[in-house]
Design a protein around this motif. Sequence first.
Motif, PDB file in Angstrom:
ATOM      1  N   UNK A  43      -7.995 -15.218  -6.618  1.00  0.00           N
ATOM      2  CA  UNK A  43      -7.646 -13.829  -6.314  1.00  0.00           C
ATOM      3  C   UNK A  43      -6.048 -13.980  -6.231  1.00  0.00           C
ATOM      4  N   UNK A  44      -5.220 -13.145  -6.286  1.00  0.00           N
ATOM      5  CA  UNK A  44      -3.771 -13.258  -5.875  1.00  0.00           C
ATOM      6  C   UNK A  44      -3.898 -12.984  -4.312  1.00  0.00           C
ATOM      7  N   UNK A  45      -2.717 -13.278  -3.670  1.00  0.00           N
ATOM      8  CA  UNK A  45      -2.809 -13.036  -2.031  1.00  0.00           C
ATOM      9  C   UNK A  45      -2.308 -11.768  -1.804  1.00  0.00           C
ATOM     10  N   UNK A  46      -2.005 -10.709  -2.701  1.00  0.00           N
ATOM     11  CA  UNK A  46      -1.781  -9.373  -2.596  1.00  0.00           C
ATOM     12  C   UNK A  46      -3.025  -8.517  -3.000  1.00  0.00           C
ATOM     13  N   UNK A  47      -3.485  -7.639  -1.956  1.00  0.00           N
ATOM     14  CA  UNK A  47      -4.296  -6.544  -2.565  1.00  0.00           C
ATOM     15  C   UNK A  47      -3.568  -5.608  -3.441  1.00  0.00           C
ATOM     16  N   UNK A  48      -4.037  -5.586  -4.741  1.00  0.00           N
ATOM     17  CA  UNK A  48      -3.545  -4.740  -5.705  1.00  0.00           C
ATOM     18  C   UNK A  48      -4.523  -3.973  -6.354  1.00  0.00           C
ATOM     19  N   UNK A 101       0.700  -1.199   0.003  1.00  0.00           N
ATOM     20  CA  UNK A 101      -0.066  -0.126   0.099  1.00  0.00           C
ATOM     21  C   UNK A 101       0.899   1.128   0.029  1.00  0.00           C
ATOM     22  N   UNK A 102       1.997   1.143   0.628  1.00  0.00           N
ATOM     23  CA  UNK A 102       2.812   2.369   0.428  1.00  0.00           C
ATOM     24  C   UNK A 102       3.547   2.870  -0.771  1.00  0.00           C
ATOM     25  N   UNK A 103       3.287   2.082  -1.827  1.00  0.00           N
ATOM     26  CA  UNK A 103       3.599   2.613  -2.894  1.00  0.00           C
ATOM     27  C   UNK A 103       2.505   3.463  -3.846  1.00  0.00           C
ATOM     28  N   UNK A 104       1.418   3.766  -3.159  1.00  0.00           N
ATOM     29  CA  UNK A 104       0.589   4.697  -3.395  1.00  0.00           C
ATOM     30  C   UNK A 104       0.994   6.239  -3.101  1.00  0.00           C
ATOM     31  N   UNK A 105       2.218   6.037  -2.394  1.00  0.00           N
ATOM     32  CA  UNK A 105       2.787   7.473  -2.291  1.00  0.00           C
ATOM     33  C   UNK A 105       4.029   7.938  -3.315  1.00  0.00           C
ATOM     34  N   UNK A 106       4.191   7.137  -4.177  1.00  0.00           N
ATOM     35  CA  UNK A 106       5.095   7.185  -5.369  1.00  0.00           C
ATOM     36  C   UNK A 106       4.443   8.535  -6.220  1.00  0.00           C
ATOM     37  N   UNK A 107       5.039   9.333  -6.526  1.00  0.00           N
ATOM     38  CA  UNK A 107       4.550  10.639  -7.464  1.00  0.00           C
ATOM     39  C   UNK A 107       3.819  10.048  -8.716  1.00  0.00           C
ATOM     40  N   UNK A 108       2.797  10.686  -9.088  1.00  0.00           N
ATOM     41  CA  UNK A 108       2.202  10.173 -10.382  1.00  0.00           C
ATOM     42  C   UNK A 108       2.994  10.295 -11.498  1.00  0.00           C
ATOM     43  N   UNK A 109       3.892  11.281 -11.477  1.00  0.00           N
ATOM     44  CA  UNK A 109       4.680  11.542 -12.587  1.00  0.00           C
ATOM     45  C   UNK A 109       5.666  10.236 -12.978  1.00  0.00           C
ATOM     46  N   UNK A 110       5.795   9.234 -12.003  1.00  0.00           N
ATOM     47  CA  UNK A 110       6.526   8.208 -12.141  1.00  0.00           C
ATOM     48  C   UNK A 110       5.786   7.056 -12.874  1.00  0.00           C
TER      49      UNK A 110
END
Length: 348
Positions: free
Chosen positions: A193-198, A165-174
Amino acid sequence: MNTFRQLSQPTGRSIQMEDDEYLFFGGTAYLGLLNHAAYIELYVEGIRKLGLNNGTSRNNNVQLGIYGEAESVVASRFGFEDAILLSSGYLAGQLTVKGLVEKGEILYAPHSHPALWLGGNPRRGGAFEDWIADTVRYINGSSETSFVLISNAMDNMTPMMYDFGLLRDIDVCKKITLLLDDSHGIGVVNFNRPSVDIAHLPEHIEVLVVASLAKGMGTDAGVIFGKKATISELRRSTFFTGASPGAPAAIYALLHGEQIYGDQFEKLQRNISQFANLAGSQLNHTAQFAVFTSGDAELYDYLVRNKILISSFPYPLEDDPLLNRIVISGQHRQGDLERLAGLVNVFY
């Protein structure tokens, strides 16, 4: 003491050694399909319909339709636009990694499976939580705009579920491509479903999931899930066009076995919950996953003396202490769980 290294029988619910029967709580057949009668019958039906194997590449002018049909069905079944089926999870991982090498700077998470390595061991250690926080900071501070993040979907040894979930903090320009190996969790932690909430990751993060289906799902094959455009690119790889696919009977069972998968998933989750209630406080465990671990090296010998066999090996390095890995499966019975839990509770 028996080493159990020369077996000539399936590693199912129990293992017979001379005059002794051992309950088996090891391996990776989480759904309990290795000797499941109805699943075997599906496989045999596939052999009768499609033959023993298909030793031709997928770009041959003569093709079996089962592969394309199954790819379409499993992609939809697991919530993706498209999928590729290959003969193994290792091949699926290698095809995908090599296909992503030009997509951006590659950043490995700790302890990524060798199937995900581009060459040698990336030697990325440490805690996953530290890695993902450091990675977000690094990407946001970098002048580069494209990155490929490569990770296991979960730690099946400790065990521990990973939170992306922390990946949501990556800038949208990336532009981010996230490659996850979900071999131990696919169809096991969540049904279809995969084991990860994507689902809640933003649009600038594209997710690819690779997995071996030979573990929980009992199918000698590997799979790549992703967006249709990316999967189409990967289909042009020589790893795909030059390699023979998995046995058509295995793919037939995968295609037609959804009801069996569902029934075994429910049995597995009931067994996990029951064993966690009986003995879970004594062991390392994460919810919904079939593995319970102990760092006490003496547990293995104690259980073997009581006719129970678990997995036991040094981890993560060859000279590390033994990690004892208790695996609950969909074929274990209530009495099996009670017997194991009683012994574990006495031991501790």
